[in-house]
Design a protein around this motif. Structure first.
Motif, short mmCIF file in Angstrom:
data_model
loop_
_atom_site.label_atom_id
_atom_site.label_comp_id
_atom_site.label_asym_id
_atom_site.label_seq_id
_atom_site.Cartn_x
_atom_site.Cartn_y
_atom_site.Cartn_z
N PRO A 6 0.84 -1.17 0.00
CA PRO A 6 0.00 0.00 0.00
C PRO A 6 0.85 1.18 0.00
N GLU A 7 0.62 1.93 -0.65
CA GLU A 7 1.20 3.20 -0.80
C GLU A 7 2.26 3.17 0.00
N GLU A 8 3.07 3.08 -0.92
CA GLU A 8 3.75 2.61 0.13
C GLU A 8 3.12 1.30 0.33
N ARG A 9 2.97 0.46 -0.54
CA ARG A 9 2.65 -0.88 -0.12
C ARG A 9 3.79 -1.28 0.72
N ASP A 10 3.50 -1.94 1.70
CA ASP A 10 4.45 -2.23 2.70
C ASP A 10 4.54 -3.74 2.77
N ALA A 11 5.59 -4.36 2.31
CA ALA A 11 5.57 -5.81 2.27
C ALA A 11 6.85 -6.41 2.80
N PRO A 12 6.77 -7.44 3.65
CA PRO A 12 7.97 -8.08 4.15
C PRO A 12 8.54 -9.07 3.18
N GLU A 13 9.55 -9.79 3.62
CA GLU A 13 10.30 -10.62 2.71
C GLU A 13 9.64 -11.92 2.30
N PRO A 14 8.58 -12.45 2.95
CA PRO A 14 8.04 -13.73 2.51
C PRO A 14 7.68 -13.79 1.05
N ALA A 15 7.35 -12.67 0.44
CA ALA A 15 7.03 -12.66 -0.99
C ALA A 15 7.46 -11.34 -1.57
N GLU A 16 7.93 -11.36 -2.80
CA GLU A 16 8.38 -10.13 -3.44
C GLU A 16 7.17 -9.30 -3.84
N LEU A 74 13.94 4.52 -4.74
CA LEU A 74 14.73 5.75 -4.65
C LEU A 74 14.38 6.55 -3.42
N PRO A 75 15.37 7.24 -2.82
CA PRO A 75 15.08 8.13 -1.70
C PRO A 75 14.36 9.37 -2.18
N ASN A 76 13.56 9.97 -1.30
CA ASN A 76 12.92 11.23 -1.64
C ASN A 76 12.75 12.04 -0.37
N GLY A 77 12.35 13.31 -0.55
CA GLY A 77 12.31 14.23 0.57
C GLY A 77 11.40 13.79 1.69
N GLY A 78 10.27 13.10 1.37
CA GLY A 78 9.34 12.69 2.40
C GLY A 78 9.71 11.38 3.05
N GLY A 79 10.64 10.64 2.48
CA GLY A 79 11.03 9.37 3.05
C GLY A 79 10.16 8.21 2.65
N PHE A 80 9.04 8.45 1.97
CA PHE A 80 8.11 7.39 1.59
C PHE A 80 8.51 6.76 0.26
N ARG A 81 7.97 5.59 -0.01
CA ARG A 81 8.09 4.92 -1.29
C ARG A 81 6.70 4.80 -1.89
N TYR A 82 6.60 4.78 -3.19
CA TYR A 82 5.32 4.75 -3.86
C TYR A 82 5.06 3.36 -4.42
N TYR A 83 3.99 2.73 -3.93
CA TYR A 83 3.67 1.38 -4.38
C TYR A 83 2.18 1.28 -4.71
N SER A 84 1.89 0.38 -5.63
CA SER A 84 0.51 0.04 -5.94
C SER A 84 0.50 -1.39 -6.44
N VAL A 85 -0.60 -2.09 -6.25
CA VAL A 85 -0.70 -3.47 -6.74
C VAL A 85 -1.46 -3.54 -8.05
N THR A 86 -1.82 -2.40 -8.61
CA THR A 86 -2.51 -2.35 -9.90
C THR A 86 -1.76 -1.41 -10.84
N ALA A 87 -2.05 -1.53 -12.13
CA ALA A 87 -1.37 -0.71 -13.13
C ALA A 87 -1.82 0.74 -13.08
N SER A 88 -3.04 0.99 -12.63
CA SER A 88 -3.53 2.36 -12.53
C SER A 88 -4.64 2.41 -11.49
N VAL A 89 -4.83 3.60 -10.93
CA VAL A 89 -5.86 3.81 -9.91
C VAL A 89 -6.67 5.04 -10.30
N PRO A 90 -8.00 4.94 -10.35
CA PRO A 90 -8.79 6.12 -10.68
C PRO A 90 -8.65 7.19 -9.61
N ARG A 91 -8.84 8.42 -10.01
CA ARG A 91 -8.77 9.52 -9.06
C ARG A 91 -10.17 9.88 -8.56
N LYS A 92 -10.27 10.14 -7.26
CA LYS A 92 -11.53 10.52 -6.63
C LYS A 92 -11.37 11.88 -5.96
#
Length: 257
Positions: A6-16, A74-92
């Motif tokens: 999740p946004e930052e999907r946050d996943a441990p090592e059991p699966a890539e 990559l590192p960034n100013g906020g320290g977060f990483r950007y992750y998603s489990v889908t190719a695109s997400v609609p905007r709301k």
């Protein structure tokens, strides 16, 4: 992992984890884009805060066009990483966002952004800990306590859990009812003292302060009260259902309090 992986999907090592945009078409990122992204990532480490904020926005946007997943590293100013489990997400936004509350409740409900903003707001400041290892200290989140929405809905006495669905169409999460009623579990409208942006799972995301960030589902659209816990997206792929920071997934990280 939200939260945004999740946004930052946050996943441990059991699966890539799925890369930020592991597209079905597998189209490669261009060499110039990749090299430019790497250069900007290095620059962001030493850049001024204004440039860092711009870099964060850039990485959030380019991750949606990067099938390699490298932008998520990559590192960034906020320290977060950007992750998603889908190719695109609609905007709301205010015009089309709805959060439904249903399942084993007496009073199912549907909330607009205006409805959620009108409810009492709680602000929490904790570290954010991703189970992949990165940590962002003292991150403010603000929103409606999940317990407030559950109380308003009238939970069936025989219920025991809450399931969360997201408008990316794929991500799910669950908590026990006792976990969901904690005072440090929010339906978050703000992050870092500004509205939750799309790349961070906005306009509304779950925030579960004492657990690894994959529990804080991004792009939250549904809250369903159930009889028992149903494993979420990453739990179905090997991660711990009870994801307490430092007490799960084989990690010993310091608590996020």
């Amino acid at each position: 992992m939200n939260s945004e992986r999740p946004e930052e999907r946050d996943a441990p090592e059991p699966a890539e984890p799925t890369a930020p945009d592991d597209r079905a078409d597998g189209s490669p990122i261009g060499r110039r884009v990749l090299l430019g992204t790497l250069g900007l990532g290095a620059l962001g480490v030493v850049a001024a805060p204004t440039l860092q904020r711009g870099l964060e926005a850039f990485l959030g946007g380019v991750s949606g066009k990067d099938p390699t997943g490298l932008t998520g590293l990559l590192p960034n100013g906020g320290g977060f990483r950007y992750y998603s489990v889908t190719a695109s997400v609609p905007r709301k936004d205010d015009t089309n966002y709805r959060l439904t509350v249903g399942g084993m409740v007496d009073r199912p409900a549907s909330y607009t952004l205006a409805d959620l903003r009108a409810l009492p707001q709680t602000r929490l400041v904790h570290d954010v800990q991703c189970v992949t290892g990165w940590r962002v200290p003292k991150t403010p989140f603000e929103g409606v306590r999940l317990s407030t929405l559950l109380d308003a809905a009238g939970v069936d006495p025989s219920a025991g859990a809450v399931r969360f669905t997201c408008f990316d169409g794929a991500y799910t999460e669950s908590l026990t009812l006792d976990q969901a009623r904690r005072s440090d579990v929010l339906v978050a409208l703000k992050m870092q003292d500004k509205p939750v942006g799309h790349n961070h799972g906005g306009p509304v995301r779950l925030y579960v302060a004492p657990m690894y960030f994959y529990k804080s589902a991004k792009w939250l659209s549904g809250i369903t009260v159930t009889r028992a816990v149903r494993p979420g997206y990453w739990e179905e792929r090997g991660y711990d259902v009870d994801a307490w920071v430092g007490r799960s997934n084989g990690r010993d990280d310091a608590p996020t309090g």
